[in-house]
Design a protein around this motif. Structure first.
Motif, PDB file in Angstrom:
ATOM      1  N   UNK A 139     -62.057 -87.095  71.110  1.00 46.28           N
ATOM      2  CA  UNK A 139     -61.526 -87.289  72.449  1.00 46.28           C
ATOM      3  C   UNK A 139     -60.437 -86.260  72.738  1.00 46.28           C
ATOM      4  N   UNK A 140     -60.124 -86.108  73.990  1.00 48.32           N
ATOM      5  CA  UNK A 140     -59.156 -85.100  74.441  1.00 48.32           C
ATOM      6  C   UNK A 140     -57.798 -85.256  73.746  1.00 48.32           C
ATOM      7  N   UNK A 141     -57.274 -86.476  73.694  1.00 44.56           N
ATOM      8  CA  UNK A 141     -55.940 -86.680  73.105  1.00 44.56           C
ATOM      9  C   UNK A 141     -55.894 -86.258  71.634  1.00 44.56           C
ATOM     10  N   UNK A 142     -56.902 -86.646  70.887  1.00 47.15           N
ATOM     11  CA  UNK A 142     -56.929 -86.314  69.459  1.00 47.15           C
ATOM     12  C   UNK A 142     -57.062 -84.807  69.253  1.00 47.15           C
ATOM     13  N   UNK A 143     -58.001 -84.196  69.961  1.00 52.04           N
ATOM     14  CA  UNK A 143     -58.253 -82.758  69.790  1.00 52.04           C
ATOM     15  C   UNK A 143     -57.042 -81.938  70.217  1.00 52.04           C
ATOM     16  N   UNK A 144     -56.447 -82.251  71.357  1.00 46.58           N
ATOM     17  CA  UNK A 144     -55.299 -81.477  71.822  1.00 46.58           C
ATOM     18  C   UNK A 144     -54.079 -81.693  70.941  1.00 46.58           C
ATOM     19  N   UNK A 145     -53.891 -82.919  70.442  1.00 42.04           N
ATOM     20  CA  UNK A 145     -52.759 -83.165  69.535  1.00 42.04           C
ATOM     21  C   UNK A 145     -52.933 -82.390  68.239  1.00 42.04           C
ATOM     22  N   UNK A 146     -54.142 -82.444  67.676  1.00 38.36           N
ATOM     23  CA  UNK A 146     -54.402 -81.706  66.444  1.00 38.36           C
ATOM     24  C   UNK A 146     -54.268 -80.204  66.682  1.00 38.36           C
ATOM     25  N   UNK A 147     -54.801 -79.721  67.787  1.00 36.04           N
ATOM     26  CA  UNK A 147     -54.665 -78.307  68.130  1.00 36.04           C
ATOM     27  C   UNK A 147     -53.208 -77.893  68.253  1.00 36.04           C
ATOM     28  N   UNK A 193     -48.507 -75.018  66.139  1.00 40.80           N
ATOM     29  CA  UNK A 193     -47.098 -74.976  65.714  1.00 40.80           C
ATOM     30  C   UNK A 193     -46.936 -74.644  64.236  1.00 40.80           C
ATOM     31  N   UNK A 194     -48.010 -74.803  63.454  1.00 43.75           N
ATOM     32  CA  UNK A 194     -47.947 -74.457  62.035  1.00 43.75           C
ATOM     33  C   UNK A 194     -48.679 -73.136  61.753  1.00 43.75           C
ATOM     34  N   UNK A 195     -48.959 -72.386  62.810  1.00 41.66           N
ATOM     35  CA  UNK A 195     -49.565 -71.056  62.727  1.00 41.66           C
ATOM     36  C   UNK A 195     -50.948 -71.074  62.078  1.00 41.66           C
ATOM     37  N   UNK A 196     -51.671 -72.145  62.286  1.00 41.98           N
ATOM     38  CA  UNK A 196     -53.046 -72.242  61.782  1.00 41.98           C
ATOM     39  C   UNK A 196     -53.992 -71.980  62.957  1.00 41.98           C
ATOM     40  N   UNK A 197     -53.928 -70.776  63.462  1.00 40.74           N
ATOM     41  CA  UNK A 197     -54.584 -70.419  64.714  1.00 40.74           C
ATOM     42  C   UNK A 197     -56.109 -70.462  64.638  1.00 40.74           C
ATOM     43  N   UNK A 198     -56.675 -70.094  63.506  1.00 38.78           N
ATOM     44  CA  UNK A 198     -58.138 -70.130  63.384  1.00 38.78           C
ATOM     45  C   UNK A 198     -58.654 -71.565  63.463  1.00 38.78           C
ATOM     46  N   UNK A 199     -57.948 -72.486  62.812  1.00 40.60           N
ATOM     47  CA  UNK A 199     -58.353 -73.888  62.872  1.00 40.60           C
ATOM     48  C   UNK A 199     -58.182 -74.437  64.279  1.00 40.60           C
ATOM     49  N   UNK A 200     -57.098 -74.039  64.939  1.00 38.74           N
ATOM     50  CA  UNK A 200     -56.883 -74.465  66.321  1.00 38.74           C
ATOM     51  C   UNK A 200     -58.032 -73.975  67.197  1.00 38.74           C
ATOM     52  N   UNK A 201     -58.361 -72.699  67.074  1.00 34.74           N
ATOM     53  CA  UNK A 201     -59.438 -72.124  67.888  1.00 34.74           C
ATOM     54  C   UNK A 201     -60.758 -72.826  67.609  1.00 34.74           C
ATOM     55  N   UNK A 202     -61.033 -73.119  66.347  1.00 33.19           N
ATOM     56  CA  UNK A 202     -62.296 -73.757  65.979  1.00 33.19           C
ATOM     57  C   UNK A 202     -62.453 -75.113  66.650  1.00 33.19           C
ATOM     58  N   UNK A 203     -61.423 -75.962  66.590  1.00 30.28           N
ATOM     59  CA  UNK A 203     -61.581 -77.299  67.164  1.00 30.28           C
ATOM     60  C   UNK A 203     -61.556 -77.268  68.691  1.00 30.28           C
ATOM     61  N   UNK A 204     -60.761 -76.361  69.271  1.00 29.31           N
ATOM     62  CA  UNK A 204     -60.728 -76.274  70.735  1.00 29.31           C
ATOM     63  C   UNK A 204     -62.034 -75.707  71.279  1.00 29.31           C
ATOM     64  N   UNK A 205     -62.614 -74.733  70.596  1.00 28.53           N
ATOM     65  CA  UNK A 205     -63.904 -74.196  71.020  1.00 28.53           C
ATOM     66  C   UNK A 205     -64.997 -75.249  70.892  1.00 28.53           C
TER      67      UNK A 205
END
Length: 135
Positions: A101-109, A114-126
């Motif tokens: 869901x939106x809340x979970x994905x955006x919170x995790x992203x 904020x922890x500079x894990x940009x590839x993981x952020x991009x993966x889940x947002x994509x």
């Protein structure tokens, strides 16, 4: 970790689906009211008793995320790194269990950003954008 904080609270041994639904309902209501600690207690009752319960894990993760964000917004106490890690771990577990869901994905992203894990952020947002059509 969370269980220790809550004094090992669990559902009774003879719990039923109705008892689980009642705890979920109370937890959801407490999330809406932004009563993070109380919501965390309700969801922990389920996660401590039933491993892998996606909705309870999602609720727990959002309650922990709410606590961290409240600490940031208030700025009255230093950010507790242990609480941040606990929230991140809970969000990752909820995502692993299927919470998309939106809340979970955006919170995790947000935690990944904020922890500079940009590839993981991009993966889940994509993945979220692909699944929902939202950008």
């Amino acid at each position: 970790m969370v269980e220790e904080t809550l004094g090992q609270q669990k559902l009774p041994a003879d719990f039923t689906e109705a008892v689980i639904e009642e705890a979920l309902s109370r937890g959801r209501q407490l999330l809406e009211e932004k009563r993070w600690i109380e919501a965390k207690v309700e969801f922990c009752k389920i996660t401590a008793t039933i491993g892998g319960h996606m909705e309870a894990q999602r609720g727990l993760a959002l309650a922990l995320d709410g606590q961290v964000n409240a600490m940031l917004d208030e700025g009255t106490e230093p950010l507790d790194e242990k609480r941040v890690q606990e929230a991140l771990a809970a969000l990752e577990e909820a995502y692993r269990l299927g919470a998309r869901d939106r809340d979970t994905v955006w919170s995790l992203g947000g935690f990944y950003f904020s922890t500079h894990r940009f590839e993981e952020e991009a993966r889940i947002l994509e993945a979220y954008a692909s699944e929902t059509g939202e950008a």
